[in-house]
Design a protein around this motif. Structure first.
Motif, PDB file in Angstrom:
ATOM      1  N   PHE A 574       0.829  -1.204   0.000  1.00 29.93           N
ATOM      2  CA  PHE A 574       0.000   0.000   0.000  1.00 29.93           C
ATOM      3  C   PHE A 574       0.863   1.253   0.000  1.00 29.93           C
ATOM      4  O   PHE A 574       0.635   2.185  -0.763  1.00 29.93           O
ATOM      5  CB  PHE A 574      -0.933   0.022   1.222  1.00 29.93           C
ATOM      6  CG  PHE A 574      -2.241  -0.648   0.957  1.00 29.93           C
ATOM      7  CD1 PHE A 574      -2.970  -0.329  -0.192  1.00 29.93           C
ATOM      8  CD2 PHE A 574      -2.763  -1.587   1.832  1.00 29.93           C
ATOM      9  CE1 PHE A 574      -4.172  -0.961  -0.455  1.00 29.93           C
ATOM     10  CE2 PHE A 574      -3.962  -2.220   1.573  1.00 29.93           C
ATOM     11  CZ  PHE A 574      -4.664  -1.912   0.426  1.00 29.93           C
ATOM     12  N   GLN A 575       1.892   1.241   0.849  1.00 34.92           N
ATOM     13  CA  GLN A 575       2.702   2.449   0.939  1.00 34.92           C
ATOM     14  C   GLN A 575       3.472   2.701  -0.352  1.00 34.92           C
ATOM     15  O   GLN A 575       3.564   3.831  -0.819  1.00 34.92           O
ATOM     16  CB  GLN A 575       3.674   2.349   2.116  1.00 34.92           C
ATOM     17  CG  GLN A 575       4.198   3.720   2.483  1.00 34.92           C
ATOM     18  CD  GLN A 575       5.163   3.718   3.638  1.00 34.92           C
ATOM     19  OE1 GLN A 575       5.759   2.717   3.969  1.00 34.92           O
ATOM     20  NE2 GLN A 575       5.312   4.873   4.256  1.00 34.92           N
ATOM     21  N   MET A 576       4.012   1.627  -0.926  1.00 34.69           N
ATOM     22  CA  MET A 576       4.770   1.814  -2.164  1.00 34.69           C
ATOM     23  C   MET A 576       3.850   2.256  -3.291  1.00 34.69           C
ATOM     24  O   MET A 576       4.230   3.065  -4.128  1.00 34.69           O
ATOM     25  CB  MET A 576       5.478   0.514  -2.528  1.00 34.69           C
ATOM     26  CG  MET A 576       6.653   0.228  -1.630  1.00 34.69           C
ATOM     27  SD  MET A 576       7.662  -1.075  -2.238  1.00 34.69           S
ATOM     28  CE  MET A 576       6.592  -2.453  -2.070  1.00 34.69           C
ATOM     29  N   PHE A 577       2.632   1.716  -3.289  1.00 34.77           N
ATOM     30  CA  PHE A 577       1.686   2.097  -4.343  1.00 34.77           C
ATOM     31  C   PHE A 577       1.325   3.572  -4.185  1.00 34.77           C
ATOM     32  O   PHE A 577       1.196   4.294  -5.173  1.00 34.77           O
ATOM     33  CB  PHE A 577       0.446   1.205  -4.260  1.00 34.77           C
ATOM     34  CG  PHE A 577      -0.296   1.139  -5.564  1.00 34.77           C
ATOM     35  CD1 PHE A 577       0.212   0.404  -6.618  1.00 34.77           C
ATOM     36  CD2 PHE A 577      -1.483   1.820  -5.739  1.00 34.77           C
ATOM     37  CE1 PHE A 577      -0.446   0.356  -7.824  1.00 34.77           C
ATOM     38  CE2 PHE A 577      -2.147   1.773  -6.944  1.00 34.77           C
ATOM     39  CZ  PHE A 577      -1.627   1.035  -7.994  1.00 34.77           C
ATOM     40  N   LEU A 578       1.197   4.004  -2.937  1.00 31.30           N
ATOM     41  CA  LEU A 578       0.935   5.418  -2.690  1.00 31.30           C
ATOM     42  C   LEU A 578       2.076   6.265  -3.252  1.00 31.30           C
ATOM     43  O   LEU A 578       1.844   7.284  -3.918  1.00 31.30           O
ATOM     44  CB  LEU A 578       0.789   5.673  -1.195  1.00 31.30           C
ATOM     45  CG  LEU A 578       0.720   7.145  -0.775  1.00 31.30           C
ATOM     46  CD1 LEU A 578      -0.577   7.768  -1.255  1.00 31.30           C
ATOM     47  CD2 LEU A 578       0.846   7.295   0.725  1.00 31.30           C
ATOM     48  N   GLY A 579       3.310   5.806  -3.004  1.00 30.60           N
ATOM     49  CA  GLY A 579       4.462   6.525  -3.528  1.00 30.60           C
ATOM     50  C   GLY A 579       4.415   6.633  -5.035  1.00 30.60           C
ATOM     51  O   GLY A 579       4.650   7.696  -5.610  1.00 30.60           O
ATOM     52  N   THR A 580       4.074   5.515  -5.689  1.00 26.30           N
ATOM     53  CA  THR A 580       3.998   5.524  -7.144  1.00 26.30           C
ATOM     54  C   THR A 580       2.924   6.492  -7.619  1.00 26.30           C
ATOM     55  O   THR A 580       3.108   7.210  -8.603  1.00 26.30           O
ATOM     56  CB  THR A 580       3.701   4.104  -7.652  1.00 26.30           C
ATOM     57  OG1 THR A 580       4.507   3.196  -6.908  1.00 26.30           O
ATOM     58  CG2 THR A 580       4.023   3.965  -9.115  1.00 26.30           C
ATOM     59  N   CYS A 581       1.786   6.517  -6.902  1.00 24.96           N
ATOM     60  CA  CYS A 581       0.719   7.428  -7.298  1.00 24.96           C
ATOM     61  C   CYS A 581       1.156   8.887  -7.146  1.00 24.96           C
ATOM     62  O   CYS A 581       0.788   9.742  -7.943  1.00 24.96           O
ATOM     63  CB  CYS A 581      -0.531   7.197  -6.462  1.00 24.96           C
ATOM     64  SG  CYS A 581      -1.286   5.630  -6.832  1.00 24.96           S
ATOM     65  N   LEU A 582       1.965   9.153  -6.117  1.00 24.69           N
ATOM     66  CA  LEU A 582       2.453  10.521  -5.938  1.00 24.69           C
ATOM     67  C   LEU A 582       3.305  10.937  -7.126  1.00 24.69           C
ATOM     68  O   LEU A 582       3.296  12.087  -7.546  1.00 24.69           O
ATOM     69  CB  LEU A 582       3.274  10.622  -4.653  1.00 24.69           C
ATOM     70  CG  LEU A 582       2.462  10.601  -3.370  1.00 24.69           C
ATOM     71  CD1 LEU A 582       3.377  10.649  -2.169  1.00 24.69           C
ATOM     72  CD2 LEU A 582       1.496  11.770  -3.342  1.00 24.69           C
ATOM     73  N   LYS A 583       4.011   9.949  -7.708  1.00 25.43           N
ATOM     74  CA  LYS A 583       4.793  10.249  -8.905  1.00 25.43           C
ATOM     75  C   LYS A 583       3.862  10.718 -10.019  1.00 25.43           C
ATOM     76  O   LYS A 583       4.157  11.679 -10.721  1.00 25.43           O
ATOM     77  CB  LYS A 583       5.565   9.001  -9.331  1.00 25.43           C
ATOM     78  CG  LYS A 583       6.559   9.262 -10.427  1.00 25.43           C
ATOM     79  CD  LYS A 583       7.114   7.954 -10.943  1.00 25.43           C
ATOM     80  CE  LYS A 583       8.019   8.184 -12.116  1.00 25.43           C
ATOM     81  NZ  LYS A 583       9.321   8.735 -11.720  1.00 25.43           N
TER      82      LYS A 583
END
Lengths: 908, 296
Positions: A574-583
């Motif tokens: 979840f956290q990594m996916f959030l990071g990717t979405c921030l990109k």
């Protein structure tokens, strides 16, 4: 919210002010603290600048203030607090006598200079006077001591020694005799002594005690033993006039015979800076007494003078201590103003021009401040503050923080300052950091301690804000909200794990019971637990967290590991996916279409199809009623136990009548079992593979086989799982080359188009030579650029693709640390507490001491640090590498508050 | 673990010797003791009382004897001084008459003490062995040779160069370690002028190069000192970058010393308005050092 997510907007402004009003303007702007001036005279050395003389004067004042502080320190006076920085800044600049605001800058500095100069010379006079007085006083004291000791020596020891000394002056052989005489019979040969009236010369003086041994040795060596030396310690330590420290000293007296030895001894005395005092004739008792009384009188007098001097110095220092900090602040403020004025350039007649970055929102306020300053001074020339086109591409980054977000922002800044207006990880860190910490630290008891510490710090917030804290305490104070949050989440996770000092808490009533729990013996090894209510019913679910029964079960670790491992993977993805979405959000915000379509979307596709799918599988496995499904593929005797159980019906299954033809039984849906049926035959779901849907899958094998063996799924959970997984695999596989190649390709194409356009333009203007030159030049650049772009993109791709795998594994530290924590707590509890409790009262007392100490040292100190560091790493590496550029420049506005706070923290 | 404090102490002994000599020399020229103490090297400081006591002795054989017996016997450099006294006592027994000037006398004492220190240090490193010895042996040998050559070079034009003194006094100053010892030092004894020194050094390729810098002086604008310093810096850089040996500490101190020399040189140049000369220092760990540029 947006202010925390993206940094403040910046504008580059030029400021033109009248030279006379410049000081006033800057002092007002410094109070506002919203503008960062650029150095317009980079070619000038510090000494060539306009206001260097003022800066030098400030330095001189600072030196004086430091001198005052040192002097106060010698009297153990603490510098008085000058109140809060804010109060100081808002008060009008006054030293001790009120000054008008007319030309306050130079005037302020001047009056401060006069005042400090006066105090300094006063203090210096007093100090030199004090040194002189101390010297005199010391001499008197030493003389007194020398006289007293010598008198005593001559009265009591000397006659006895004289006897032995005098017997020995003839030959070297007689030395032995002397030794013997000295030891055995000093009274002998008295008549001989009377005959030879022979006198020794002597030197008396005072030497520092620590040098005594070396002094004695050196004199012995220099005279080759031909002297006699005696020491007596001075009880009262003597003040060293230069350093003011107390020193132990010894009185010495040396007897010798020849003149050459005298010069040697005198030289040695000088080398050891030992004061020599000449004695009166000791046989003349009245003279000695007279000298003693005279000296005692003088001693008393000089003591009074010395005390008076000390008193005056003390009072002066008291006065200085009350003002020093405020003066320091004034000087620092003036210095900051002149430093910034040094960055200004002289414009047309009597005007100064400065440039710098300003917060857009505060621009009008700053403009008003400047105008007001000019208006107050009745200057006709108007000031100017206007926006200029950006001189360089990246404005500085500034975030408005409050006391809660401050710590988290500093966290992110430590890694790297966010690029101007890129998504700020601190906003998310503020929530996820304490949460992930809690997941690792999870324990109600330990977490509660942490929580209370955090709350205490918050409770004392105002007091600590104004106090001067040490480095350690200051850090804790800055992180007070973070600590409280960390504690809170640790308690929360502790409730989830149902873990309090490694013990389960039975708060809601457990839903399991041991087989022979109610008997006298109680459950023993190998007892099984059964559920109190039906599987799947509401009563069978522990209301919050895990059932405490698990903590005493033999398969505790198996169960907790499986749960915590899955939990960490889910949280991580979840956290990594959030990071990717921030990109993606960044790409949209900065309008970078290529980044969005060819970087962000393939990344989402890749992460989604493999990793989010893994999370989906985990949840699916948790949600399916495996009791029912497994019952579906179980052969039962229609008349026997278990036939018609409600488990099956709950999952929508219907019991079918079945005649038990072959005596092997049949499955609930009516399949008649033969001896060697496999699961596929017995299962009614028909999802394929070995399990056919009725077998709980091994998720790890399933996931690995997505890539390794795409044609089959051994133990599927839903229909057509193979097809879906193959589609996802294809999506993942195809997203990689897109990620790798698409962006460089389009960039190259864009560059070529730009090239064509440029050469067309040049051709229109028609200068052949220039064309050749231009194309030749750009060609080289482009080759270089394209290669670099491809390499860069390859790195990005590899980092993301491999990173997703390794970072997911990295999140397993959530499980590992949580396991370590709970196991350590278990060991401490069992070895230190339980064992000793079973022995006797006394041992339990000791055991508790050990338990408490180890729990504090290891779990409350070291483990907090460890979990903190690992949570930090998860944010800095696993989360932030998905989107965070971190190449911003920090905004350092010209602000008195910052200058003074820094000085305050530096001095403490 | 027990080895490195004495190693560090050994480094300071050199500065102690220098300080003693500074104090002795200072008193001969009648300078104030406080002024002299301010000039002493901080690494070679004694206790204040010791330092104040040193200049109280006269500079005569008798005075040195007293100096050793009363003051220096307590200090770490005492043993070297006692060796020196022994040495001069032997010589006196041989019946040689010494009529050396006082200033030169002090230089001779200093060279002798440094020689004993070098030999002692060398032996100590040998007892440590390992990489420390490998590194330090090279450095100390070159240091000994440098001293020997400098002593010979500086003796020209002084009483020390008289044939009788050469064998009696100058020979005693050559350290018993180094690449020049024993064959080279034997040759150096008979050298009477620069030409002879050049001839003697021809047999030692590593020094003949440096000597050529001196004899063709002006070609590279370099003095023999600079040439030696350059060689030292190269060696010390190597030692400093090496691992698992104590030589780093020695190299660190010596490289710092070179940096200080460089700073002094630069400030001298600024003071005397000689900006063209300013680049003629020996750079430490620099990419622009002459020996690195040559390699590229």
């Amino acid at each position: 919210m947006t202010r925390w997510f993206r940094s403040e907007e910046m504008e580059y402004v030029s400021l033109i002010v009248n030279e006379d009003a410049a000081h006033q303007c800057l002092s007002d702007l410094g109070k506002l603290g919203v503008i960062q001036f650029t150095d317009l005279n980079p070619d000038l050395t510090p000494f060539q600048r306009r206001y260097v003389s003022y800066v030098k004067r400030c330095d001189e004042l600072e030196r004086k203030l430091r001198f005052f502080a040192n002097e106060c320190d010698r009297f153990d006076l603490t510098i008085d607090n000058a109140g809060t920085v804010d109060a100081f800044l808002n008060a009008p600049p006054v030293i001790s006598s009120p000054t008008n605001n007319g030309e306050s800058g130079a005037q302020l500095l001047e009056s401060l200079e006069v005042e400090l100069e006066q105090y300094e010379s006063q203090l210096k006079d007093l100090n030199s006077f004090s040194e002189k007085l101390t010297n005199e006083y010391n001499e008197k004291v030493e003389l007194q001591e020398v006289l007293e000791k010598a008198q005593k020596f001559f009265l009591s020891d000397a006659p006895r020694l004289a006897v032995s000394e005098l017997t020995t002056q003839t030959t070297a052989a007689a030395r032995q005799d002397r030794e013997i005489n000295l030891l055995n019979d000093p009274e002998s040969d008295e008549s001989l002594v009377r005959d030879m009236d022979m006198r020794f010369s002597s030197i008396t003086g005072v030497v520092a005690s620590e040098e005594k041994a070396r002094f004695e040795r050196m004199i012995f060596r220099a005279t080759r033993g031909n002297c006699y030396i005696r020491f007596a310690s001075i009880d009262e330590p003597i003040t060293d006039p230069e350093t003011g420290e107390l020193m132990e000293k010894h009185v010495f007296i040396v007897f010798y015979k020849s003149a050459s030895i005298e010069t040697k001894i005198k030289k040695i005395c000088d080398a050891f800076s030992a004061h020599r005092y000449s004695l009166p004739d000791m046989d003349d008792a009245p003279a000695v007494d007279r000298m003693l009384t005279e000296n005692a009188q003088e001693l008393a007098d000089s003591r009074i003078v010395l005390h008076k001097n000390q008193d005056t110095r003390f009072r002066l220092c008291q006065k200085l201590a009350a003002h020093t900090e405020r003066w320091t602040w004034i000087v620092l403020r003036e210095k900051a103003i002149y430093h910034n004025l040094n960055m200004f350039k002289a414009d047309v007649s009597g005007m100064l021009r400065g440039e710098g970055w300003i917060l857009s929102q505060q621009r009008d306020e700053a403009r008003m401040t400047v105008t007001k300053a000019h208006a107050n001074m009745d200057l006709s020339m108007a000031s100017l503050l206007e926006v200029m086109p950006l001189p360089w591409p990246t404005p500085p980054t500034h975030f408005t923080t409050n006391k809660f977000t401050y710590a988290y922002q500093e966290f992110v800044n430590t890694y790297g300052i966010p690029r101007y207006r890129e998504a700020n990880p601190a906003l998310f860190t503020a929530a996820t950091f304490p949460f992930l910490f809690g997941v690792m630290y999870g324990d109600i008891g330990h977490g509660l301690f942490l929580f209370v510490v955090g709350l205490l710090l918050i409770f004392n917030e105002e007091k600590n804000d104004n106090a001067r804290l040490g480095e350690m305490m200051g850090g804790l104070h800055a992180a007070r909200y973070m600590l409280a949050m960390m504690g809170f989440f640790a308690v929360y996770a502790g409730f989830l794990y149902n873990d309090c000092f490694s013990l389960g808490l039975d708060i809601f009533g457990r839903t399991w019971k041991w087989e022979n729990e109610d008997t006298d013996d109680g459950p023993d090894d190998g007892s099984e637990a059964y559920q109190l209510s039906d599987y799947g019913s509401d009563d069978s679910v522990y209301p919050f967290g895990l059932d405490p029964t698990w903590h005493v079960a033999e398969n505790e670790l198996l169960f907790f590991n499986s749960f915590k491992m899955k939990l960490s993977v889910i949280l991580g993805i979840f956290q990594m996916f959030l990071g990717t979405c921030l990109k993606g959000l960044n790409a949209i915000y900065f309008d970078q279409k290529l980044d969005f379509y060819y970087e962000f979307l393939p990344m989402v596709a890749f992460a989604g199809s493999l990793f989010v799918y893994m999370v989906v599988l985990i949840f699916m496995k948790w949600c399916i009623n495996w009791n029912s499904r497994m019952l579906d593929a179980t052969c039962l005797d229609p008349d026997g136990e278990g036939w018609g159980s409600s488990d099956y019906e709950e999952n929508g299954g219907v019991w079918v009548v079945c005649n038990n033809q072959y005596g092997e039984g049949c499955t609930p849906w009516g399949y008649t079992c033969t001896g060697d049926d496999d699961t596929v035959a017995k299962c009614s779901l028909d999802f394929g593979g070995d399990g056919d849907g009725c077998q709980p899958p091994n998720l790890i094998t399933t996931l690995i086989n997505i890539a390794l063996d795409p044609t089959t799924v051994e133990e599927p959970m839903y229909d057509n799982q193979v097809t879906y997984q193959n589609i996802l695999l294809l999506v993942a596989v195809f997203s990689v080359p897109i990620l790798l190649l698409a962006k460089p390709y389009f960039l190259k194409k864009q560059m070529e188009e730009a090239e064509v356009r440029r050469s067309q333009e040049v051709q229109v203007h028609g200068d052949e030579e220039e064309v050749a030159h231009a194309t030749g030049d750009h060609h080289g650049d482009e080759e270089h650029g394209a290669g670099e772009i491809i390499i860069h993109q390859a790195i990005e791709t590899i980092e993301f693709v491999l990173g997703m795998v390794s970072n997911t594994a990295s999140y397993l530290r959530l499980w590992a640390l949580s396991l370590a924590h709970s196991e350590l707590a278990t060991v401490f509890w069992e070895k230190a507490m339980v064992e000793t409790l079973n022995m006797n009262f006394f041992m339990a007392f000791f055991g508790y001491g050990i338990f408490a100490g180890v729990t504090f040292g290891v779990l409350l100190m070291m483990d907090v640090l460890e979990c903190f560091l690992h949570a930090l790493r998860l944010h800095w590496v696993e989360f932030q590498n998905k989107f965070f550029k971190a190449d911003g420049v920090r905004f350092t506005p010209f602000s008195f508050r910052d200058v003074l706070n820094e000085a305050a923290s530096g001095s403490s | 673990w027990n080895l490195y404090p004495p190693f560090l102490d050994f480094i300071t002994y050199e500065y102690m010797i220098e300080n003693v000599m500074l104090l002795l020399k200072g008193t001969i020229s009648g300078r104030d003791i406080n002024e002299l103490m301010a000039q002493c090297h901080p690494l070679g400081m004694f206790r204040e009382s010791t330092m104040r006591a040193i200049p109280t002795f006269e500079s005569s054989p008798k005075g040195y004897q007293d100096l050793y017996q009363t003051v220096l016997v307590d200090t770490p450099v005492g043993p070297y001084f006692s060796l020196f006294l022994q040495d001069s006592a032997d010589k006196a027994a041989d019946g040689h008459i010494r009529n050396v000037l006082e200033e030169v006398e002090v230089e001779i004492i200093k060279s002798t003490l440094i020689k004993y220190w070098l030999e002692d240090f060398y032996q100590f490193c040998e007892s440590i062995g390992g990489d420390t010895f490998t590194m330090m042996a090279e450095i100390l040998r070159v240091r000994a040779d440098t001293n020997a050559i400098n002593i010979t070079l500086n003796s020209f034009g002084t009483p020390l160069n008289e044939p009788s003194m050469r064998v009696a006094d100058r020979k005693r100053l050559y350290p018993c370690i180094g690449y020049l010892y024993p064959a080279g030092t034997q040759m150096l004894i008979d050298v009477a002028d620069e030409e002879g020194l050049g001839r003697a050094l021809e047999f030692f390729p590593q020094y003949s190069g440096i000597w050529n810098v001196h004899s063709f002086g002006g070609a590279g604008d370099k003095s023999i000192d600079d040439a030696f310093y350059e060689r030292d810096v190269q060696m010390l850089e190597l030692a400093f970058e090496g691992q698992m040996h104590f030589g780093v500490f020695y190299a660190y101190v010596k490289l710092k010393e070179q940096e200080i020399r460089n700073l002094v040189w630069i400030s001298e140049c600024i003071l005397q308005q000689q900006k063209d000369e300013i680049n003629k220092f020996v750079p430490v760990f620099s990419q622009h050092a002459p020996w690195r540029l040559k390699k590229r």
